[in-house]
Design a protein around this motif. Structure first.
Motif, PDB file in Angstrom:
ATOM      1  N   PHE A  21       0.831  -1.113  -0.028  1.00  0.00           N
ATOM      2  CA  PHE A  21       0.068  -0.035   0.118  1.00  0.00           C
ATOM      3  C   PHE A  21       0.782   1.354  -0.148  1.00  0.00           C
ATOM      4  O   PHE A  21       0.585   2.307  -0.713  1.00  0.00           O
ATOM      5  CB  PHE A  21      -0.917  -0.024   1.112  1.00  0.00           C
ATOM      6  CG  PHE A  21      -2.206  -0.533   0.959  1.00  0.00           C
ATOM      7  CD1 PHE A  21      -3.065   0.171   0.210  1.00  0.00           C
ATOM      8  CD2 PHE A  21      -2.741  -1.782   1.466  1.00  0.00           C
ATOM      9  CE1 PHE A  21      -4.529  -0.362  -0.158  1.00  0.00           C
ATOM     10  CE2 PHE A  21      -3.909  -2.329   1.296  1.00  0.00           C
ATOM     11  CZ  PHE A  21      -4.847  -1.606   0.414  1.00  0.00           C
ATOM     12  N   ALA A  22       1.915   1.280   0.902  1.00  0.00           N
ATOM     13  CA  ALA A  22       2.962   2.358   1.035  1.00  0.00           C
ATOM     14  C   ALA A  22       3.364   2.796  -0.546  1.00  0.00           C
ATOM     15  O   ALA A  22       3.298   3.933  -0.861  1.00  0.00           O
ATOM     16  CB  ALA A  22       3.935   2.208   1.993  1.00  0.00           C
ATOM     17  N   ALA A 183     -13.982  -2.984   2.729  1.00  0.00           N
ATOM     18  CA  ALA A 183     -13.586  -4.191   3.294  1.00  0.00           C
ATOM     19  C   ALA A 183     -12.738  -4.964   2.105  1.00  0.00           C
ATOM     20  O   ALA A 183     -13.305  -5.420   1.295  1.00  0.00           O
ATOM     21  CB  ALA A 183     -14.354  -4.910   4.085  1.00  0.00           C
ATOM     22  N   LEU A 184     -11.390  -4.807   2.343  1.00  0.00           N
ATOM     23  CA  LEU A 184     -10.595  -5.598   1.189  1.00  0.00           C
ATOM     24  C   LEU A 184     -10.314  -7.136   1.742  1.00  0.00           C
ATOM     25  O   LEU A 184     -10.006  -7.177   2.887  1.00  0.00           O
ATOM     26  CB  LEU A 184      -9.452  -4.986   0.833  1.00  0.00           C
ATOM     27  CG  LEU A 184      -8.257  -5.634   0.113  1.00  0.00           C
ATOM     28  CD1 LEU A 184      -8.917  -5.720  -1.419  1.00  0.00           C
ATOM     29  CD2 LEU A 184      -6.954  -4.829  -0.254  1.00  0.00           C
ATOM     30  N   VAL A 218      -3.235  -5.377  -3.348  1.00  0.00           N
ATOM     31  CA  VAL A 218      -3.197  -3.619  -3.189  1.00  0.00           C
ATOM     32  C   VAL A 218      -3.991  -2.900  -4.537  1.00  0.00           C
ATOM     33  O   VAL A 218      -4.929  -2.119  -4.257  1.00  0.00           O
ATOM     34  CB  VAL A 218      -2.151  -3.140  -2.760  1.00  0.00           C
ATOM     35  CG1 VAL A 218      -2.238  -1.477  -2.704  1.00  0.00           C
ATOM     36  CG2 VAL A 218      -1.752  -3.690  -1.349  1.00  0.00           C
ATOM     37  N   HIS A 219      -3.378  -3.401  -5.574  1.00  0.00           N
ATOM     38  CA  HIS A 219      -3.824  -2.678  -6.822  1.00  0.00           C
ATOM     39  C   HIS A 219      -5.416  -2.670  -6.985  1.00  0.00           C
ATOM     40  O   HIS A 219      -6.231  -1.798  -7.248  1.00  0.00           O
ATOM     41  CB  HIS A 219      -3.078  -3.288  -7.900  1.00  0.00           C
ATOM     42  CG  HIS A 219      -3.579  -2.832  -9.404  1.00  0.00           C
ATOM     43  ND1 HIS A 219      -3.298  -1.588  -9.774  1.00  0.00           N
ATOM     44  CD2 HIS A 219      -4.483  -3.288 -10.015  1.00  0.00           C
ATOM     45  CE1 HIS A 219      -3.899  -1.355 -10.980  1.00  0.00           C
ATOM     46  NE2 HIS A 219      -4.495  -2.172 -11.053  1.00  0.00           N
ATOM     47  N   GLN A 220      -5.908  -3.934  -6.686  1.00  0.00           N
ATOM     48  CA  GLN A 220      -7.245  -4.016  -6.825  1.00  0.00           C
ATOM     49  C   GLN A 220      -8.054  -3.526  -5.645  1.00  0.00           C
ATOM     50  O   GLN A 220      -8.957  -2.898  -5.894  1.00  0.00           O
ATOM     51  CB  GLN A 220      -7.589  -5.932  -6.884  1.00  0.00           C
ATOM     52  CG  GLN A 220      -6.961  -6.496  -8.180  1.00  0.00           C
ATOM     53  CD  GLN A 220      -7.536  -7.985  -8.204  1.00  0.00           C
ATOM     54  OE1 GLN A 220      -8.887  -8.059  -7.876  1.00  0.00           O
ATOM     55  NE2 GLN A 220      -6.838  -8.672  -8.739  1.00  0.00           N
ATOM     56  N   GLY A 221      -7.504  -3.373  -4.668  1.00  0.00           N
ATOM     57  CA  GLY A 221      -8.296  -2.790  -3.545  1.00  0.00           C
ATOM     58  C   GLY A 221      -8.476  -1.318  -3.575  1.00  0.00           C
ATOM     59  O   GLY A 221      -9.430  -0.692  -3.165  1.00  0.00           O
ATOM     60  N   ILE A 233     -13.523  -8.627  -3.003  1.00  0.00           N
ATOM     61  CA  ILE A 233     -12.321  -9.851  -2.762  1.00  0.00           C
ATOM     62  C   ILE A 233     -11.600  -9.908  -4.069  1.00  0.00           C
ATOM     63  O   ILE A 233     -12.207 -10.180  -5.386  1.00  0.00           O
ATOM     64  CB  ILE A 233     -13.317 -11.201  -2.821  1.00  0.00           C
ATOM     65  CG1 ILE A 233     -14.162 -11.298  -1.548  1.00  0.00           C
ATOM     66  CG2 ILE A 233     -12.450 -12.477  -2.625  1.00  0.00           C
ATOM     67  CD1 ILE A 233     -15.313 -12.297  -1.623  1.00  0.00           C
ATOM     68  N   PRO A 234     -10.427  -9.862  -3.783  1.00  0.00           N
ATOM     69  CA  PRO A 234      -9.537  -9.830  -5.036  1.00  0.00           C
ATOM     70  C   PRO A 234      -9.125 -11.163  -5.438  1.00  0.00           C
ATOM     71  O   PRO A 234      -8.807 -12.315  -4.764  1.00  0.00           O
ATOM     72  CB  PRO A 234      -8.091  -9.041  -4.645  1.00  0.00           C
ATOM     73  CG  PRO A 234      -8.108  -9.421  -3.206  1.00  0.00           C
ATOM     74  CD  PRO A 234      -9.779  -9.460  -2.942  1.00  0.00           C
TER      75      PRO A 234
END
Length: 269
Positions: A21-22, A183-184, A218-221, A233-234
């Protein structure tokens, strides 16, 4: 309207999904506040990102098992005149073994980190987001929150189910104010998680198609919270698992959970 340089607070930022994420939010032009227990990991990540992006990064090492930490974190941000636009509640871990195999202090710390801390951080930071008319909250839950709880790691699925329901309610309450909450719910993700829970030998036996990288999760989230998805839900395999479980009678779903959990959970006392 989003600020020109959003500020993101990421918990559990020292490795895995938090570090991903960072990196991705820095690439998107966010300033960052990174928190976790391992200050050396945080400083290494901050140095890396400062060298790659024209971004401000603040390292605030804290232990979220301390009930005072959410308030301490928010007070530190306020003293610096910082307003959080994105909250990434990512910090988490698993406790191996059955429920009675661990002392209550172990469970209390777990509940503080996975339930109370993300809830309190959202409570403290939401008013500012609503006042400014823009904000994003991602609560990193899990596919485990959608399927029957297995034996072993007893509180993990329960805590993730809470984050899913909590996120749905927050999404409904705050969407009109310009704040999206998601909610990921990743499934098996390449990270240090299974090394910490001492289940790496079991996890390595699972087929490769069941895994996603932290970067892809993270990309999908990020895309999901920007779309306004309250739960995401990835991964196609993970979405198929969730859909299939929902179609099964509870008794059969529990039986499958009991059978499959032996492959990747420590159920020994």
């Amino acid at each position: 309207m989003p600020p020109p340089r959003p500020l993101s607070l990421i918990t559990g930022a020292s490795s895995g999904i938090g570090a991903a994420f960072a990196r991705q939010l820095a690439t998107l032009g966010h300033d960052l506040v990174l928190t976790a227990r391992r200050v050396d990991r945080l400083e290494t990540l901050a140095t890396e990102l400062r060298g790659q992006h024209a971004t401000r990064i603040i390292v605030l090492p804290h232990d979220l098992s301390d009930p005072a930490t959410p308030r301490t974190l928010c007070d530190a941000l306020e003293q610096r005149g910082l307003q959080v636009d994105w909250l990434i509640n990512n910090a988490g871990y698993g406790v191996p073994g059955t429920f009675v195999a661990n002392g209550w202090a172990t469970h209390a710390d777990f509940l503080q980190v996975l339930l109370t801390a993300p809830t309190e951080l959202a409570w403290r930071l939401l008013p500012g987001m609503r006042q400014r008319g823009h904000g994003r909250i991602i609560n990193v839950a899990s596919l485990a929150g959608h399927v029957p709880g297995p034996a072993g790691h007893t509180l993990y699925a329960a805590s993730k189910a809470y984050l899913i329901k909590f996120s749905q309610s927050l999404a409904l309450e705050n969407r009109a104010a310009g704040v999206n909450v998601c909610a990921l719910c990743p499934g098996f993700t390449w990270s240090e998680f299974h090394d910490v829970t001492r289940t790496r030998d079991k996890m390595d036996k699972l087929p490769g198609f069941m895994w996603l990288s932290a970067e892809e999760v993270v990309h999908q989230g990020i895309a999901a919270v920007e779309r306004g998805d309250a739960v995401y839900i990835p991964g196609r395999v993970n979405r198929t698992i969730k859909a299939a479980i929902q179609l099964l009678p509870d008794r059969l779903a529990m039986w499958l959970s009991a059978r499959e959990s032996k492959r990747y959970r420590n159920t020994q006392i």
